[in-house]
Design a protein around this motif. Structure first.
Motif, short mmCIF file in Angstrom:
data_model
loop_
_atom_site.label_atom_id
_atom_site.label_comp_id
_atom_site.label_asym_id
_atom_site.label_seq_id
_atom_site.Cartn_x
_atom_site.Cartn_y
_atom_site.Cartn_z
N ASP A 73 31.19 27.87 42.21
CA ASP A 73 30.39 28.93 41.59
C ASP A 73 31.18 30.23 41.45
O ASP A 73 30.61 31.31 41.37
N LYS A 74 32.51 30.11 41.41
CA LYS A 74 33.37 31.29 41.36
C LYS A 74 34.10 31.40 40.03
O LYS A 74 34.21 30.45 39.26
N SER A 75 34.61 32.62 39.81
CA SER A 75 35.42 32.91 38.65
C SER A 75 36.74 33.52 39.14
O SER A 75 36.72 34.44 39.97
N LEU A 76 37.85 33.01 38.65
CA LEU A 76 39.16 33.55 38.99
C LEU A 76 39.49 34.67 38.02
O LEU A 76 39.48 34.48 36.81
N ASP A 77 39.76 35.85 38.57
CA ASP A 77 40.10 37.01 37.76
C ASP A 77 41.40 37.60 38.31
O ASP A 77 41.87 37.18 39.37
N ALA A 78 41.97 38.55 37.59
CA ALA A 78 43.22 39.16 38.04
C ALA A 78 43.26 40.62 37.62
O ALA A 78 42.67 41.02 36.62
N ARG A 79 43.97 41.38 38.43
CA ARG A 79 44.27 42.77 38.10
C ARG A 79 45.77 42.86 37.89
O ARG A 79 46.55 42.23 38.62
N PRO A 80 46.18 43.66 36.94
CA PRO A 80 47.63 43.77 36.70
C PRO A 80 48.32 44.40 37.91
O PRO A 80 47.75 45.20 38.64
N GLY A 81 49.53 43.99 38.12
CA GLY A 81 50.38 44.58 39.16
C GLY A 81 51.75 44.78 38.54
O GLY A 81 51.89 44.82 37.32
N SER A 82 52.74 44.86 39.36
CA SER A 82 54.09 44.93 38.80
C SER A 82 54.38 43.58 38.15
O SER A 82 53.74 42.58 38.49
N PRO A 83 55.32 43.54 37.21
CA PRO A 83 55.59 42.28 36.52
C PRO A 83 55.81 41.12 37.50
O PRO A 83 56.58 41.24 38.44
N GLY A 84 55.08 40.04 37.25
CA GLY A 84 55.20 38.86 38.08
C GLY A 84 54.43 38.93 39.39
O GLY A 84 54.51 38.03 40.20
N GLN A 85 53.63 40.01 39.59
CA GLN A 85 52.90 40.15 40.85
C GLN A 85 51.47 40.64 40.64
O GLN A 85 51.08 41.68 41.17
N PRO A 86 50.68 39.90 39.86
CA PRO A 86 49.29 40.31 39.69
C PRO A 86 48.50 40.07 40.98
O PRO A 86 48.95 39.34 41.86
N THR A 87 47.35 40.67 41.06
CA THR A 87 46.45 40.46 42.18
C THR A 87 45.29 39.61 41.69
O THR A 87 44.55 40.03 40.80
N PHE A 88 45.16 38.42 42.23
CA PHE A 88 44.07 37.53 41.86
C PHE A 88 42.90 37.74 42.80
O PHE A 88 43.09 38.06 43.98
#
Length: 94
Positions: A73-88
């Motif tokens: 029942d979840k959704s995977l989202d992300a926030r931008p971080g430095s290149p190659g290091q997003p925060t999921f």
């Protein structure tokens, strides 16, 4: 089934960019043994036996068999971080 946002798709593409992974590789989500409630995200060339495969656009996410019910029942989202290091992060779907 886990859903994947457009931001997460972009973040996964960013992670794979420049990595030596085959075209059908993906992001794998699995529970860490002996660490209850902790998940590990890693790039994987192929899904492991029993993994649920989620495809969105040109991105694939492999969910370990023992983690499928937890993320149902979840959704995977992300926030931008430095290149190659997003925060999921995982959000509960309404």
């Amino acid at each position: 089934m886990l859903t994947v946002t457009d931001k997460a798709v972009d973040a996964i593409r960013d992670l794979m960019d420049g990595e030596d992974v085959p075209p059908h590789a993906g992001l794998r989500i699995a529970a860490i043994p002996d660490r209850a409630g902790t998940l590990e995200l890693s790039l994987a060339s192929t899904p492991e036996a029993g993994d649920q495969v989620i495809e969105k656009g040109d991105v694939r996410v492999f969910v370990a068999e023992d983690t499928v019910a937890v993320l149902d029942d979840k959704s995977l989202d992300a926030r931008p971080g430095s290149p190659g290091q997003p925060t999921f992060h995982l959000d509960r779907r309404p």
